[in-house]
Design a protein around this motif. Structure first.
Motif, mmCIF file in Angstrom:
data_model
loop_
_atom_site.group_PDB
_atom_site.id
_atom_site.type_symbol
_atom_site.label_atom_id
_atom_site.label_comp_id
_atom_site.label_asym_id
_atom_site.label_seq_id
_atom_site.Cartn_x
_atom_site.Cartn_y
_atom_site.Cartn_z
ATOM 1 N N ASP A 87 -56.479 25.843 13.474
ATOM 2 C CA ASP A 87 -57.125 26.202 12.212
ATOM 3 C C ASP A 87 -57.411 25.014 11.301
ATOM 4 O OD1 ASP A 87 -54.560 25.593 11.497
ATOM 5 O OD2 ASP A 87 -54.057 27.576 10.685
ATOM 6 N N ARG A 168 -66.477 28.406 9.659
ATOM 7 C CA ARG A 168 -65.553 28.891 8.631
ATOM 8 C C ARG A 168 -66.163 30.052 7.848
ATOM 9 N NH1 ARG A 168 -64.482 23.312 7.888
ATOM 10 N NH2 ARG A 168 -62.355 22.739 8.464
ATOM 11 N N LYS A 174 -61.527 29.438 14.792
ATOM 12 C CA LYS A 174 -60.267 29.915 15.370
ATOM 13 C C LYS A 174 -60.160 29.421 16.803
ATOM 14 C CE LYS A 174 -61.540 34.150 14.624
ATOM 15 N NZ LYS A 174 -61.593 35.638 14.567
ATOM 16 N N ARG A 175 -58.938 29.422 17.294
ATOM 17 C CA ARG A 175 -58.702 28.961 18.661
ATOM 18 C C ARG A 175 -59.548 29.761 19.648
ATOM 19 N NH1 ARG A 175 -55.084 25.962 21.476
ATOM 20 N NH2 ARG A 175 -54.717 26.560 23.650
#
Length: 224
Positions: A87, A168, A174-175
């Motif tokens: 993150d 974002r 995110k992963r």
């Protein structure tokens, strides 16, 4: 699962959960507009906004040396890719990529054409934070067979930071998210419909290179 080897020999493994292809992502948007007009003459529909971003089936993010195609009008595109591991911006990898695209399908939908073949990713990667201060100097080149077909730098394309901000805003930082950059111009007169593609990304400061290369294999003709 995708596994990337970093310059220090360590590896990072990630499962692709979101795959996104940027389009019309040149740094000079006036040139992009000219390119869109050229494509329109070939029947390729214009995007409603630039730069564009197309969701792709995550399983099409592949580290492979073969791409199977249905006909002879498909070709690659030299690109870079962001691979999100966490993150923060310290958890982002930068690697080389080749977006193999169905040019016949492209005249009906760019998004459909991107989903017809894999986005081929390199086996090596750099941490984005390690090269962020010289990102525009990193070179990007592609060959079909032994013939150069694309030559440029990451400075020709919108910067990774632009796309990280977009991710974002959309809740995609995110992963497992992978974003492919969009491509640079092809050299005129070179036949892009080739049996092999190779893309190379080079950091001139360190001399480190990332590559991906694959053979294009025509599938058997259908029955029916």
């Amino acid at each position: 699962m995708l596994t990337f080897t970093l310059p220090d020999g360590t590896t990072e493994t990630v499962e692709p959960l979101n795959l996104l292809n940027a389009g019309y992502a040149g740094r000079n948007q006036e040139e992009v507009a000219h390119h869109i007009a050229e494509l329109a003459e070939l029947g390729v529909p214009a995007p409603t906004v630039t730069p564009a971003m197309y969701p792709i089936s995550p399983y099409l993010a592949q580290q492979t040396d073969t791409v199977h195609v249905q006909h002879g009008r498909t070709s690659g595109e030299a690109e870079w890719a962001l691979v999100i591991l966490g993150d923060s911006e310290d958890d982002v990898l930068l690697t080389v990529a080749c977006d193999h695209t169905d040019r016949d399908l492209e005249v009906h939908s760019v998004a459909w054409s991107k989903n017809a073949s894999p986005d081929v990713l390199g086996l090596g990667a750099w941490r984005l934070s390690d090269v962020a201060d010289r990102i525009d100097d990193i070179t990007l080149k592609a060959w079909v067979g032994d013939t150069p077909i694309q030559t440029g730098s990451l400075g020709d394309l919108l910067a990774p930071k632009y796309w990280l901000d977009v991710l974002r805003e959309r809740g995609l930082f995110k992963r497992g998210t992978i974003l492919i950059s969009g491509t640079i111009s092809m050299h005129p007169g070179v036949d892009q419909f080739a049996d092999t593609w190779k893309v190379e990304m080079t950091d001139p400061t360190t001399g480190n290179e990332l590559t991906c290369a694959y053979d294009v294999i025509r599938m058997a003709d259908p029955i029916g």
